[in-house]
Design a protein around this motif. Structure first.
Motif, short mmCIF file in Angstrom:
data_model
loop_
_atom_site.label_atom_id
_atom_site.label_comp_id
_atom_site.label_asym_id
_atom_site.label_seq_id
_atom_site.Cartn_x
_atom_site.Cartn_y
_atom_site.Cartn_z
N LYS A 177 0.86 -1.19 0.00
CA LYS A 177 0.00 0.00 0.00
C LYS A 177 0.89 1.23 0.00
CE LYS A 177 -3.52 2.41 2.58
NZ LYS A 177 -4.18 2.58 3.85
N THR A 178 0.69 2.09 -0.99
CA THR A 178 1.43 3.35 -1.02
C THR A 178 0.56 4.43 -0.41
OG1 THR A 178 0.62 3.87 -3.22
CG2 THR A 178 2.73 2.71 -3.09
N GLU A 179 1.16 5.25 0.43
CA GLU A 179 0.41 6.29 1.11
C GLU A 179 0.48 7.58 0.31
OE1 GLU A 179 1.09 6.88 5.24
OE2 GLU A 179 1.55 4.77 5.56
N GLN A 180 -0.67 8.24 0.21
CA GLN A 180 -0.72 9.55 -0.42
C GLN A 180 -0.19 10.57 0.58
OE1 GLN A 180 -1.65 10.32 -3.55
NE2 GLN A 180 -1.85 8.15 -3.94
N PRO A 181 0.52 11.59 0.10
CA PRO A 181 1.01 12.61 1.03
C PRO A 181 -0.15 13.38 1.65
CG PRO A 181 1.48 13.23 -1.25
CD PRO A 181 0.90 11.85 -1.26
N ASP A 182 0.01 13.71 2.92
CA ASP A 182 -1.00 14.51 3.62
C ASP A 182 -0.82 15.95 3.18
OD1 ASP A 182 -2.62 15.90 5.35
OD2 ASP A 182 -1.63 15.22 7.18
N PRO A 183 -1.87 16.56 2.55
CA PRO A 183 -1.71 17.93 2.07
C PRO A 183 -1.42 18.93 3.18
CG PRO A 183 -3.92 17.08 1.57
CD PRO A 183 -3.16 16.01 2.26
N ALA A 184 -1.79 18.62 4.43
CA ALA A 184 -1.58 19.54 5.54
C ALA A 184 -0.19 19.38 6.18
CB ALA A 184 -2.66 19.33 6.60
N ALA A 185 0.50 18.29 5.85
CA ALA A 185 1.81 18.03 6.45
C ALA A 185 2.86 18.94 5.82
CB ALA A 185 2.21 16.57 6.25
N PRO A 186 3.81 19.43 6.64
CA PRO A 186 4.86 20.29 6.08
C PRO A 186 5.73 19.49 5.11
CG PRO A 186 5.18 19.96 8.45
CD PRO A 186 3.92 19.26 8.06
N ARG A 187 6.13 20.12 4.02
CA ARG A 187 6.97 19.46 3.02
C ARG A 187 8.17 20.34 2.73
NH1 ARG A 187 2.63 19.07 -1.50
NH2 ARG A 187 1.89 20.87 -0.39
N ASP A 188 9.29 19.71 2.34
CA ASP A 188 10.49 20.47 1.99
C ASP A 188 10.30 21.27 0.72
OD1 ASP A 188 11.82 19.49 4.21
OD2 ASP A 188 12.74 17.83 3.10
N GLU A 189 9.51 20.71 -0.20
CA GLU A 189 9.18 21.41 -1.44
C GLU A 189 7.85 20.88 -1.93
OE1 GLU A 189 12.49 20.54 -4.03
OE2 GLU A 189 11.55 18.71 -4.74
N ALA A 190 7.21 21.66 -2.77
CA ALA A 190 5.91 21.25 -3.30
C ALA A 190 5.78 21.77 -4.72
CB ALA A 190 4.78 21.80 -2.43
N ALA A 203 2.49 27.60 -15.61
CA ALA A 203 3.33 26.40 -15.54
C ALA A 203 3.14 25.72 -14.19
CB ALA A 203 4.80 26.79 -15.71
N VAL A 204 3.66 24.50 -14.10
CA VAL A 204 3.76 23.81 -12.81
C VAL A 204 5.22 23.92 -12.38
CG1 VAL A 204 3.59 21.60 -11.61
CG2 VAL A 204 1.85 22.22 -13.30
N LEU A 205 5.42 24.48 -11.20
CA LEU A 205 6.76 24.70 -10.69
C LEU A 205 6.95 23.99 -9.36
CD1 LEU A 205 7.06 28.57 -11.21
CD2 LEU A 205 7.92 26.79 -12.72
N THR A 206 8.16 23.48 -9.13
CA THR A 206 8.52 22.95 -7.83
C THR A 206 9.19 24.08 -7.06
OG1 THR A 206 8.82 20.74 -8.73
CG2 THR A 206 9.87 21.20 -6.61
#
Length: 176
Positions: free
Chosen positions: A6-19, A113-116
């Protein structure tokens, strides 16, 4: 036989290093929204007006049998209603509220565009006026020497607040 993983989807509320962010234009300004809530981008088509709605609600569209409200983002920010051009798009987002998930379309002038963007490159919103409500701004990102306003989509598209406004209520009541 292999094991089921099972792969987990990232929690949109969790802090991320980049998005990843979808950047788009409204007037002369560049905005961005996290792509995690975006379902699709469609060409502006026939929108059916709905009486007694706030001016920022353009109406509804039929998206594969589902009724989806369309919000004019420029008008939502208190600016004049957007002029539809051949570059105008509707970004379909899934918003979450106490009533559950709701798809909402957002009218934008053009998608860029989509940017990281690394989290370290996003500054907190300014404490002074920026032409839109401070709670609508999630941060300010610097991209290629230009500031991009990162939207707090949950606040901009608060279903509860928009419903209250359509009934002629005070939007401050929805925030409490």
């Amino acid at each position: 036989m292999g094991a089921l993983v099972k792969t987990e989807q990232p929690d949109p509320a969790a802090p991320r290093d980049e998005a990843q962010y979808l950047t788009f234009v409204l007037g002369e300004e560049m905005f961005a929204m996290d792509i995690l809530g975006i379902k699709e981008i469609i060409q502006y088509g026939h929108v059916t007006g709905v009486p007694m709605m706030p001016t920022f609600v353009r109406g509804v569209i039929n998206l594969r049998g589902a009724v989806v409200p369309v919000v004019d983002l420029a008008a939502r920010f208190g600016r004049p209603v957007a002029k539809v051009t051949r570059r105008s798009c509707i970004v379909i987002l899934e918003t979450r509220s106490e009533q559950g998930a709701q798809d909402v379309g957002v009218l934008v002038d053009a998608v860029s565009a989509v940017l990281t963007i690394p989290a370290a490159e996003i500054e907190p919103p300014p404490s002074f006026g920026g032409g839109i409500r401070a709670d609508f701004i999630g941060g300010m990102a610097k991209v290629e020497g230009r500031f991009v306003i990162v939207l707090n989509v949950d606040r901009v598209l608060s279903v509860e607040e928009m419903a209250l406004l359509s009934r002629g209520g005070d939007p401050g009541e929805a925030a409490s």
